[in-house]
Enzyme design. Structure first.
Site, PDB file in Angstrom:
ATOM      1  N   GLU A 243     -10.379  10.514 -17.498  1.00 46.28           N
ATOM      2  CA  GLU A 243     -11.723   9.699 -16.788  1.00 46.28           C
ATOM      3  C   GLU A 243     -11.887  10.254 -15.202  1.00 46.28           C
ATOM      4  O   GLU A 243     -13.018  11.027 -14.598  1.00 46.28           O
ATOM      5  CB  GLU A 243     -11.864   8.459 -16.173  1.00 46.28           C
ATOM      6  CG  GLU A 243     -12.212   7.529 -17.348  1.00 46.28           C
ATOM      7  CD  GLU A 243     -12.355   6.182 -16.656  1.00 46.28           C
ATOM      8  OE1 GLU A 243     -13.167   5.678 -17.473  1.00 46.28           O
ATOM      9  OE2 GLU A 243     -11.091   4.928 -16.176  1.00 46.28           O
TER      10      GLU A 243
ATOM     11  N   GLU B  38      -7.693   1.864 -23.822  1.00 52.01           N
ATOM     12  CA  GLU B  38      -7.668   0.693 -22.637  1.00 52.01           C
ATOM     13  C   GLU B  38      -8.472  -0.276 -23.526  1.00 52.01           C
ATOM     14  O   GLU B  38      -7.331  -1.877 -23.741  1.00 52.01           O
ATOM     15  CB  GLU B  38      -9.064   0.673 -22.102  1.00 52.01           C
ATOM     16  CG  GLU B  38      -8.677   1.495 -20.371  1.00 52.01           C
ATOM     17  CD  GLU B  38      -9.174   2.745 -20.651  1.00 52.01           C
ATOM     18  OE1 GLU B  38      -8.946   3.742 -19.614  1.00 52.01           O
ATOM     19  OE2 GLU B  38      -9.604   3.305 -21.982  1.00 52.01           O
TER      20      GLU B  38
END
Length: 259
Positions: free
Chosen positions: A117, A137
């Protein structure tokens, strides 16, 4: 000029700021304090007129940023998790995404979770042949929280983004290049020099125009209905800038512009 911070090394030379996340023993994992310090560094560099561009990388040869520090998550409530996501997005990821000077992520190894990210928030990504990228995740029962569900589809399309997010599996550098997640893949020894060459080309262009272009592109992605209007306004306003006058004069006089 080299500066040492708690979690980062900062070296400024030849108009370029080299930001190195320096936690190699933790695979350069992100936590609240790391993000806070990075936000402070970015604010300083934005105000520094001697800095024209940034190269962001990780220390060591294993990881760019191998994700978030999971231990920090263990005791979080949902309210605390929301605050973490909001703070990380607004103070670091969005700051990088809208930064008015070129920011290149030099992905030297694993870029996972919050690390990917972070790289996606930069304007350009250059990856080592050994790099691996992913958003794992869902393996922890959560989803990306620093803009991953929004920025990954912009780069690779909805289908590939959902595949990466739902499987949580890593892809290698060549796959990342094929899908548009990174701009270039190079041998490890050529990673920083490739980033430097890209920035050197940009330094020969108008700094004002580059900042304006970054803003116009971002608005078009974030608010598509406003993109064309922003471009028209920015295009027109550029005609009043000293850089436009110098650029046109240099073109007509058949010389290089002095921006």
């Amino acid at each position: 000029m080299q500066e040492s911070h708690t979690y980062f090394l900062l070296d400024i030379k030849h108009k370029t700021a080299y930001i190195t996340l320096n936690r190699p023993d933790k695979l350069n994992a992100l936590n609240t304090l790391v993000l806070k310090e990075l936000a402070e560094i970015l604010a300083t560099l934005e105000a520094d007129d001697n800095v024209r561009g940034i190269i962001l990388t990780g220390a060591g040869d294993k990881a760019f940023v191998a994700g978030a520090d999971i231990k920090e998550f263990q005791e979080f409530s949902s309210d605390e998790a929301w605050q973490l996501s909001k703070s990380g997005q607004e103070k670091v990821m969005d700051e990088l995404y809208t930064f008015p000077k070129p920011v290149i992520a030099a992905i030297n190894g694993f870029a996972l979770g919050g690390g990917l990210e972070l790289a996606m928030a930069c304007h350009i990504r250059v990856a080592s042949e050994l790099a691996k990228m992913g958003l794992p995740e869902v393996s922890l029962g959560i989803i990306p929280g620093y803009g991953g569900t929004q920025r990954l589809p912009q780069l690779v399309g909805r289908g590939k983004a959902l595949e990466m997010i739902m499987t949580g599996e890593m892809i290698d550098a060549q796959d990342a290049l094929q899908w548009g997640l990174v701009n270039h893949v190079v041998p490890p020894g050529g990673l920083i020099s490739t980033c430097e060459k890209l920035l050197e080309k940009m330094y020969q262009r108008s700094q004002t125009a580059i900042a304006t272009a970054i803003r116009a592109v971002n608005i078009g992605l974030m608010e598509p209905e406003k993109g064309y209007e922003e471009e028209m306004d920015a295009f027109a306003n550029a005609f009043d800038t000293p850089d436009f006058k110098e650029g046109v004069a240099a073109f007509l006089e058949k010389r290089k512009p002095n921006f």
